[in-house]
Design an enzyme around this catalytic site. Structure first.
Site, PDB file in Angstrom:
ATOM      1  N   CYS A  81      56.035   2.986  14.059  1.00  0.00           N
ATOM      2  CA  CYS A  81      55.362   4.197  14.558  1.00  0.00           C
ATOM      3  C   CYS A  81      53.864   4.185  14.289  1.00  0.00           C
ATOM      4  O   CYS A  81      53.115   4.942  14.914  1.00  0.00           O
ATOM      5  CB  CYS A  81      56.003   5.443  13.952  1.00  0.00           C
ATOM      6  N   HIS A 140      50.927  11.097  14.692  1.00  0.00           N
ATOM      7  CA  HIS A 140      52.190  10.593  15.239  1.00  0.00           C
ATOM      8  C   HIS A 140      53.161  11.769  15.378  1.00  0.00           C
ATOM      9  O   HIS A 140      53.287  12.591  14.478  1.00  0.00           O
ATOM     10  CB  HIS A 140      52.760   9.543  14.282  1.00  0.00           C
ATOM     11  N   ASN A 189      60.163  11.733  19.433  1.00  0.00           N
ATOM     12  CA  ASN A 189      59.420  10.684  18.712  1.00  0.00           C
ATOM     13  C   ASN A 189      59.460   9.409  19.557  1.00  0.00           C
ATOM     14  O   ASN A 189      60.507   8.778  19.667  1.00  0.00           O
ATOM     15  CB  ASN A 189      60.058  10.468  17.342  1.00  0.00           C
TER      16      ASN A 189
HETATM   17  N1  ACO Z   1      72.762  18.228  14.489  1.00  0.00           N
HETATM   18  C1  ACO Z   1      73.395  19.085  13.656  1.00  0.00           C
HETATM   19  N2  ACO Z   1      73.527  18.854  12.337  1.00  0.00           N
HETATM   20  C2  ACO Z   1      72.981  17.721  11.856  1.00  0.00           C
HETATM   21  C3  ACO Z   1      72.326  16.792  12.663  1.00  0.00           C
HETATM   22  C4  ACO Z   1      72.232  17.078  14.039  1.00  0.00           C
HETATM   23  N3  ACO Z   1      71.612  16.277  14.915  1.00  0.00           N
HETATM   24  N4  ACO Z   1      71.890  15.779  11.904  1.00  0.00           N
HETATM   25  C5  ACO Z   1      72.267  16.063  10.646  1.00  0.00           C
HETATM   26  N5  ACO Z   1      72.929  17.232  10.622  1.00  0.00           N
HETATM   27  C6  ACO Z   1      73.514  17.906   9.466  1.00  0.00           C
HETATM   28  C7  ACO Z   1      73.777  16.966   8.316  1.00  0.00           C
HETATM   29  O1  ACO Z   1      75.013  16.305   8.470  1.00  0.00           O
HETATM   30  C8  ACO Z   1      73.777  17.935   7.162  1.00  0.00           C
HETATM   31  O2  ACO Z   1      75.009  18.574   7.099  1.00  0.00           O
HETATM   32  P1  ACO Z   1      75.717  18.882   5.680  1.00  0.00           P
HETATM   33  O3  ACO Z   1      74.756  19.789   4.978  1.00  0.00           O
HETATM   34  O4  ACO Z   1      76.996  19.505   6.065  1.00  0.00           O
HETATM   35  O5  ACO Z   1      75.855  17.530   5.026  1.00  0.00           O
HETATM   36  C9  ACO Z   1      72.734  18.958   7.551  1.00  0.00           C
HETATM   37  O6  ACO Z   1      72.572  18.839   8.978  1.00  0.00           O
HETATM   38  C10 ACO Z   1      71.409  18.757   6.892  1.00  0.00           C
HETATM   39  O7  ACO Z   1      71.035  17.386   7.044  1.00  0.00           O
HETATM   40  P2  ACO Z   1      69.745  16.821   6.387  1.00  0.00           P
HETATM   41  O8  ACO Z   1      69.660  15.354   6.662  1.00  0.00           O
HETATM   42  O9  ACO Z   1      69.658  17.284   4.984  1.00  0.00           O
HETATM   43  O10 ACO Z   1      68.665  17.587   7.255  1.00  0.00           O
HETATM   44  P3  ACO Z   1      67.114  17.663   7.038  1.00  0.00           P
HETATM   45  O11 ACO Z   1      66.714  19.046   6.849  1.00  0.00           O
HETATM   46  O12 ACO Z   1      66.621  16.632   6.056  1.00  0.00           O
HETATM   47  O13 ACO Z   1      66.598  17.240   8.469  1.00  0.00           O
HETATM   48  C11 ACO Z   1      65.646  15.357   9.597  1.00  0.00           C
HETATM   49  C12 ACO Z   1      66.894  15.943   8.988  1.00  0.00           C
HETATM   50  C13 ACO Z   1      65.236  16.210  10.792  1.00  0.00           C
HETATM   51  C14 ACO Z   1      65.947  13.943  10.080  1.00  0.00           C
HETATM   52  C15 ACO Z   1      64.534  15.372   8.547  1.00  0.00           C
HETATM   53  O14 ACO Z   1      64.972  14.778   7.358  1.00  0.00           O
HETATM   54  C16 ACO Z   1      63.311  14.675   9.014  1.00  0.00           C
HETATM   55  O15 ACO Z   1      62.644  15.140   9.899  1.00  0.00           O
HETATM   56  N6  ACO Z   1      62.959  13.569   8.389  1.00  0.00           N
HETATM   57  C17 ACO Z   1      61.805  12.820   8.782  1.00  0.00           C
HETATM   58  C18 ACO Z   1      62.255  11.648   9.473  1.00  0.00           C
HETATM   59  C19 ACO Z   1      61.577  11.427  10.781  1.00  0.00           C
HETATM   60  O16 ACO Z   1      60.977  12.254  11.405  1.00  0.00           O
HETATM   61  N7  ACO Z   1      61.723  10.219  11.175  1.00  0.00           N
HETATM   62  C20 ACO Z   1      61.244   9.812  12.411  1.00  0.00           C
HETATM   63  C21 ACO Z   1      61.163   8.357  12.378  1.00  0.00           C
HETATM   64  S1  ACO Z   1      60.089   7.874  11.196  1.00  0.00           S
HETATM   65  C22 ACO Z   1      58.666   8.033  11.779  1.00  0.00           C
HETATM   66  O17 ACO Z   1      58.436   8.256  12.919  1.00  0.00           O
HETATM   67  C23 ACO Z   1      57.674   7.855  10.822  1.00  0.00           C
END
Ligand code: ACO
Length: 325
Positions: free
Chosen positions: A115, A252, A282
């Site tokens: 990215c 980004h 993304n």
């Molecule tokens: N839909 C519904 N529920 C979901 C989904 C989905 N698509 N994905 C995960 N869940 C659930 C999980 O299973 C979990 O359930 P549980 O509590 O019963 O176990 C709950 O939602 C919470 O999951 P978390 O992973 O804790 O959610 P979080 O608040 O951390 O959000 C996310 C996840 C959006 C991926 C976040 O961590 C994030 O934005 N991270 C940054 C990563 C990123 O943006 N990466 C992009 C690529 S890297 C880059 O570009 C640099």
């Protein structure tokens, strides 16, 4: 004249034809529009069909950037394509783009910093241009991340989209001050100890397969907000500028919450932040040039504006560049 600067003289972008909404995805995996919007800010993304390869999208974006600059293939002597989703293991997507555009001189190569690839590409092209090794460069971020997603994994497949964006950089003589147009400074970092947090579980030299993207979202989030701002602080420091002087912050586009938390931490006003993650998702190395093109075409970015671009990607790799448009 005391310096050469790499000045942006054109930009362009290209998106696949098919729009996929969060509700469309909810037909495929257990998710909802509410969950995706709340956690990421993403409302839709564009997904490529089989004919819309990375080089096809890249060629379209570059052609639009050349048209915007009023230039032709004979004017370009460097093509850098930032991508993690090349058409083939080799030859490089950059040479495919070069051929597709009818550019038969100069050099072309791919650059892989996930990215952060576009920021790495701008910093690299800047070295060629400001040392007189090239005169005009196309820097393109082009991706088809949909090809490396695990469509059964709801924690990753809802986050990404496909697309391409490009700029034309031209070496121009300048006074060598912070008022010059062009790339004023760029700061790059990487730290390979973080590999396991964001990676693809395949490759030609290991599994012999393309593999799928794997990510520990929470860890990426923490690192993106906690550590990545160092390169932006570097860019401000080395150029003698401050957050107040910035006209536009074009980070980004991974996640709205990461973007807003980073802007707040750096003291960058929210109305200076260009946000396109809602409509593009993304798109990895393509996300910044896609956002630049949106903000340039809708009239927000004007000639003379001070623009900060910033990204973090797998590795981790990260970087920032301060550019006067
Ligand atoms: N839909 C519904 N529920 C979901 C989904 C989905 N698509 N994905 C995960 N869940 C659930 C999980 O299973 C979990 O359930 P549980 O509590 O019963 O176990 C709950 O939602 C919470 O999951 P978390 O992973 O804790 O959610 P979080 O608040 O951390 O959000 C996310 C996840 C959006 C991926 C976040 O961590 C994030 O934005 N991270 C940054 C990563 C990123 O943006 N990466 C992009 C690529 S890297 C880059 O570009 C640099």
């Amino acid at each position: 004249m005391v310096a050469l600067r790499s000045v942006i003289v054109g930009c362009g972008s290209s998106l696949p034809a098919r729009v996929v909404t969060n509700d469309d995805l909810a037909q495929r995996v257990e998710t909802s529009d509410d969950w995706i919007v709340q956690r990421t800010g993403i409302r839709q993304r564009y997904l490529a069909d089989a004919s819309e390869t990375t080089s096809v999208l890249g060629i379209r974006a570059c052609r639009a950037a050349l048209d915007d600059a009023g230039l032709g293939p004979e004017d370009i002597d460097l093509v850098i394509c930032a991508t993690s989703t090349p058409d083939h293991t080799f030859p490089s997507t950059a040479t495919q783009i070069q051929a597709g555009l009818g550019i038969h001189q100069g050099a072309a190569f791919d650059l892989q910093a996930v990215c952060a690839g576009f920021v790495y590409g701008v910093a690299t092209a800047d070295k060629f241009l400001t040392t007189g090794s090239a005169r005009r460069a196309l820097v393109v971020g082009a991706e088809t991340f949909s090809r490396i997603l695990d469509w059964e994994d709801r924690t990753t497949c809802v986050l990404f989209g496909d697309g391409a964006g490009a700029i034309v950089l031209e070496a121009r003589e300048a006074a060598g001050t912070r008022d010059d147009r062009g790339v004023l400074t760029a700061s790059l970092r990487s730290d390979g100890r973080h590999r396991e947090k964001l990676y693809v579980d395949g490759g030609p030299g290991s599994t012999g397969t393309t593999g799928h993207l794997r990510m520990t979202g929470k860890e990426v989030f923490r690192f993106a907000v906690g550590s990545v701002t160092d390169v932006i602080a570097d860019a401000f420091r080395s150029s003698g500028t401050t957050a107040d002087e910035l006209d536009w912050f074009v980070p980004h586009q991974a996640n709205r919450r990461i973007i807003e938390a980073s802007a707040d931490k750096l003291g960058i006003a929210r109305d200076k932040v260009v946000l396109t993650v809602d409509r593009h998702g993304n798109t990895s190395a393509a996300s910044i040039p896609l956002a630049l093109d949106v903000a340039r075409k809708d009239g927000r970015i004007q000639e003379g504006d001070l623009v900060m671009i910033e990204a973090i990607g797998g590795g981790f790799t990260w970087g920032a560049a301060l550019i006067r448009w």
